[in-house]
Each structure stands twice: as structure tokens, then as C-alpha cells.
Design a protein around this motif. Structure first.
Motif, PDB file in Angstrom:
ATOM      1  N   ASN A   1      -4.497   9.319  -3.915  1.00  0.00           N
ATOM      2  CA  ASN A   1      -5.398   8.142  -3.760  1.00  0.00           C
ATOM      3  C   ASN A   1      -5.043   7.025  -3.045  1.00  0.00           C
ATOM      4  O   ASN A   1      -3.774   6.969  -2.450  1.00  0.00           O
ATOM      5  CB  ASN A   1      -5.184   7.612  -5.581  1.00  0.00           C
ATOM      6  CG  ASN A   1      -6.389   8.198  -6.413  1.00  0.00           C
ATOM      7  OD1 ASN A   1      -7.469   8.707  -6.055  1.00  0.00           O
ATOM      8  ND2 ASN A   1      -5.795   8.436  -7.699  1.00  0.00           N
TER       9      ASN A   1
ATOM     10  N   LEU B   1      -2.687  -1.751  -3.540  1.00  0.00           N
ATOM     11  CA  LEU B   1      -2.079  -2.916  -3.136  1.00  0.00           C
ATOM     12  C   LEU B   1      -1.489  -2.894  -1.504  1.00  0.00           C
ATOM     13  O   LEU B   1      -1.432  -4.119  -0.941  1.00  0.00           O
ATOM     14  CB  LEU B   1      -0.299  -2.740  -3.785  1.00  0.00           C
ATOM     15  CG  LEU B   1       0.596  -3.713  -3.788  1.00  0.00           C
ATOM     16  CD1 LEU B   1       0.147  -5.415  -4.197  1.00  0.00           C
ATOM     17  CD2 LEU B   1       1.674  -3.498  -4.427  1.00  0.00           C
TER      18      LEU B   1
ATOM     19  N   MET C   1      -1.253  -6.936  -9.249  1.00  0.00           N
ATOM     20  CA  MET C   1      -1.696  -5.558  -9.218  1.00  0.00           C
ATOM     21  C   MET C   1      -0.372  -5.043 -10.461  1.00  0.00           C
ATOM     22  O   MET C   1       0.513  -4.426  -9.943  1.00  0.00           O
ATOM     23  CB  MET C   1      -1.477  -4.729  -8.192  1.00  0.00           C
ATOM     24  CG  MET C   1      -2.649  -4.775  -7.069  1.00  0.00           C
ATOM     25  SD  MET C   1      -3.901  -4.031  -7.841  1.00  0.00           S
ATOM     26  CE  MET C   1      -3.437  -2.314  -8.047  1.00  0.00           C
TER      27      MET C   1
ATOM     28  N   LYS D   1       9.600  -0.809  -0.651  1.00  0.00           N
ATOM     29  CA  LYS D   1       8.414  -0.907  -1.360  1.00  0.00           C
ATOM     30  C   LYS D   1       7.578  -2.163  -1.142  1.00  0.00           C
ATOM     31  O   LYS D   1       6.590  -2.255  -0.628  1.00  0.00           O
ATOM     32  CB  LYS D   1       8.435  -0.449  -2.641  1.00  0.00           C
ATOM     33  CG  LYS D   1       7.045  -0.186  -3.320  1.00  0.00           C
ATOM     34  CD  LYS D   1       6.956   0.339  -4.935  1.00  0.00           C
ATOM     35  CE  LYS D   1       7.588   1.930  -4.500  1.00  0.00           C
ATOM     36  NZ  LYS D   1       7.381   2.474  -6.081  1.00  0.00           N
TER      37      LYS D   1
ATOM     38  N   PHE E   1       4.006  -4.636  -8.824  1.00  0.00           N
ATOM     39  CA  PHE E   1       4.852  -4.163  -9.695  1.00  0.00           C
ATOM     40  C   PHE E   1       5.350  -2.967  -9.390  1.00  0.00           C
ATOM     41  O   PHE E   1       5.214  -2.035  -8.628  1.00  0.00           O
ATOM     42  CB  PHE E   1       4.074  -3.971 -10.993  1.00  0.00           C
ATOM     43  CG  PHE E   1       4.116  -5.239 -11.817  1.00  0.00           C
ATOM     44  CD1 PHE E   1       3.125  -6.307 -11.549  1.00  0.00           C
ATOM     45  CD2 PHE E   1       4.839  -5.389 -12.899  1.00  0.00           C
ATOM     46  CE1 PHE E   1       3.211  -7.428 -12.404  1.00  0.00           C
ATOM     47  CE2 PHE E   1       4.716  -6.619 -13.760  1.00  0.00           C
ATOM     48  CZ  PHE E   1       4.010  -7.683 -13.302  1.00  0.00           C
TER      49      PHE E   1
ATOM     50  N   ASP F   1      -4.149   3.604  -1.758  1.00  0.00           N
ATOM     51  CA  ASP F   1      -3.089   2.593  -2.321  1.00  0.00           C
ATOM     52  C   ASP F   1      -3.645   1.089  -2.201  1.00  0.00           C
ATOM     53  O   ASP F   1      -3.823   0.572  -1.085  1.00  0.00           O
ATOM     54  CB  ASP F   1      -1.799   2.835  -1.085  1.00  0.00           C
ATOM     55  CG  ASP F   1      -0.563   1.798  -1.893  1.00  0.00           C
ATOM     56  OD1 ASP F   1      -0.923   0.831  -2.292  1.00  0.00           O
ATOM     57  OD2 ASP F   1       0.391   2.231  -1.691  1.00  0.00           O
TER      58      ASP F   1
ATOM     59  N   PRO G   1      -2.197   2.629 -11.246  1.00  0.00           N
ATOM     60  CA  PRO G   1      -3.309   3.548 -10.566  1.00  0.00           C
ATOM     61  C   PRO G   1      -2.465   5.067 -10.359  1.00  0.00           C
ATOM     62  O   PRO G   1      -1.302   5.192 -10.078  1.00  0.00           O
ATOM     63  CB  PRO G   1      -3.442   3.265  -9.330  1.00  0.00           C
ATOM     64  CG  PRO G   1      -2.927   1.719  -8.958  1.00  0.00           C
ATOM     65  CD  PRO G   1      -1.767   1.731 -10.008  1.00  0.00           C
ATOM     66  N   ALA G   2      -3.253   5.992 -10.765  1.00  0.00           N
ATOM     67  CA  ALA G   2      -2.683   7.444 -10.478  1.00  0.00           C
ATOM     68  C   ALA G   2      -2.519   7.683  -9.137  1.00  0.00           C
ATOM     69  O   ALA G   2      -3.267   7.278  -8.258  1.00  0.00           O
ATOM     70  CB  ALA G   2      -3.943   8.320 -11.047  1.00  0.00           C
TER      71      ALA G   2
END
Ligand code: CTP
Ligand code: CA
Length: 229
Positions: A130, A134, A97, A169, A151, A132, A101-102
Motif C-alpha cells: 500500500n 505518513l 497519523m 522510521k 505513531f 505510505d 493502515p494495512a
């Protein structure tokens, strides 16, 4: 080949790469977007194809030419990106990924172009988070043994250093590898170069010194290759 080697070490493998930045529409002509150029994702797709992989590149609003030998699926919104990545991931040995993405989209998209109010007042844009992608790919795993790569561009803040935040993360998203850029020194958007730390869920982190996005792409595929069954 870009690396000066002829090794087709990803032959017979199917990989999915996402690239670019999504657009979230307000009305037929306006959107919220970001500055992701798609260069790193395209470098990843080219590198994988050069190593023999079957590559699906899901590209969000990228203005670069289609890489040779790569299946390119063009999307605009995060919802479309999610649909195409999840669908391609069902048959993939690895998913990377690299897209941005926003995080949020307007609650609704106006069918008609939004007009200025007669009284000069400014509209309020209401946003909703939005999905997620990933996190979904990493935690649900379409195939056993699939390698999932994310990333992250981080600056660090009062809650933690760049690598602290990135490690958290990596765990939260359930991915195998997280490619971390330290962006505290300024933006890297559109730059031909990149430097990164690749954090690994298994603890075998790799530091990648400044070099081309193609060179970083090959190091990422080296790391993916070593984790494929
Ligand atoms: N990502 C994703 N879907 C989203 C947001 C991000 O798949 N809706 C992916 C990105 O493609 C990237 C990784 O998650 O590979 C990390 O993106 P990042 O923006 O750093 O993560 P967020 O969860 O959005 O965290 P933050 O609040 O720091 O923006
Ligand atoms: Ca984000």
C-alpha cells in the motif's frame, strides 16, 4: 475540559487525525484487517477539540461514537484513508497519523464471493504494498510549517532496539514527531492506557509514563503546539 484547564491553545488551528485500522477487501464479504481500536486517535481528536481546534477525524472501521464538535470522515481501505487524509491535510496546521493502515492489500478484489475449490485446494492470496501515507505527508508537506506526527509500535530486533528502529522510521518518513510504543511485552490493542516515548526530529524527545490515552493525547498536542508557527 479533560485537563482541568480552560486554555484554548489550539483555537484557530485546523488539525487532521487518522484513527482505526484499514480493511483490504478480497471479495464483497472478506477482508484483511488489523486490531487497531481507534481509541488513541479518538482521544487525540477529543483533546484537540477541547483545546479549540477545528478537527477532521478520518476514521477507518472504528466502532466508537463520533466525538462532539469533530468532523468525522469514515473510510475502510488504505486507498480511501490516503485520499481523505491528503485532501484534509491541504488546509491543516498539523496532521497526526494514529491509524494503522494495512501495509499490503490483495492484488485484486474479486467482484464475486470467492468459492471453495471442488478439489479441496487452498487459494493463494497475492499482495501488493500500500502507499505510505505518513511518508507522503511528511516528505511533501502540503503547507509550510505544518507539523506532522506519526505513531510506531515496535518490539526491537537483531538490527536495533525499539528506539533505534523508531529513530530510523522518524527520519525515513520525514515527520516532526514519532510517538513510539514498546510492544515487546504484549499487545496494547483496546487498552485504555498507553505509555510512550515521543521522538522529535529536532532532538527534544519526551518520555510519557503510563497513563490514559487522553493524557498522552494532551502531551502530544503540547508538543505539536510548541512547534506551530
Ligand atoms: N503509515 C502510513 N501509511 C502506511 C503505513 C503506515 O501512513 N501505509 C503510518 C502509520 O499511521 C504510523 C506510521 O506510519 O503513523 C508508522 O507505521 P508503521 O506500521 O510502524 O510503519 P511502516 O512504514 O509500515 O513500517 P513497518 O514495516 O515497521 O510496519
Ligand atoms: Ca506497518
Amino acid at each position: 475540559l479533560e485537563r482541568g484547564t480552560t486554555e484554548l491553545d489550539l483555537a484557530g488551528r485546523h488539525v487532521v487525525v487518522s484513527a482505526g485500522g484499514t480493511r483490504e477487501y478480497l471479495d464483497p464479504v472478506r477482508f484483511l484487517g488489523n486490531r487497531s481500536s481507534g481509541l488513541q486517535g479518538y482521544a487525540l481528536a477529543r483533546a484537540a477539540a477541547a483545546r479549540g481546534a477545528e478537527v477532521t477525524l478520518v476514521a477507518a472501521n472504528v466502532t466508537l461514537p463520533d466525538p462532539a464538535g469533530v468532523k468525522v470522515v469514515r473510510v475502510e481501505t488504505t486507498a480511501q484513508l490516503r485520499q481523505e487524509v491528503v485532501s484534509a491535510a491541504a488546509a491543516a496546521d498539523a496532521v497526526v497519523m494514529a491509524a494503522a493502515p494495512a501495509d499490503f492489500r490483495p492484488t485484486g478484489v474479486s467482484d464475486a464471493k470467492i468459492k471453495k475449490a471442488a478439489d479441496g485446494s487452498a487459494p493463494t492470496i497475492e499482495l501488493v504494498q500500500n502507499p505510505d501515507i505518513l511518508h507522503e505527508i511528511g516528505t511533501e508537506r502540503a503547507r509550510e510549517g505544518q507539523v506532522v506526527v506519526g505513531f510506531a509500535a515496535e518490539t526491537g530486533d537483531e538490527t536495533g532496539s525499539v528506539l533505534d528502529l523508531a529513530r530510523t522510521k522518524l527520519v525515513r518518513k520525514g515527520c516532526d514527531l514519532l510517538v513510539v510504543n514498546d510492544v515487546s511485552g504484549g499487545a496494547v490493542f483496546g487498552s485504555p492506557d498507553n505509555e510512550a516515548v515521543i521522538l522529535a526530529a529536532d532532538g527534544a524527545d519526551v518520555e510519557v509514563s503510563r497513563g490514559s490515552k487522553s493524557a498522552l493525547a494532551h502531551v502530544i498536542w503540547d508538543q505539536v503546539r510548541g512547534r506551530l508557527r
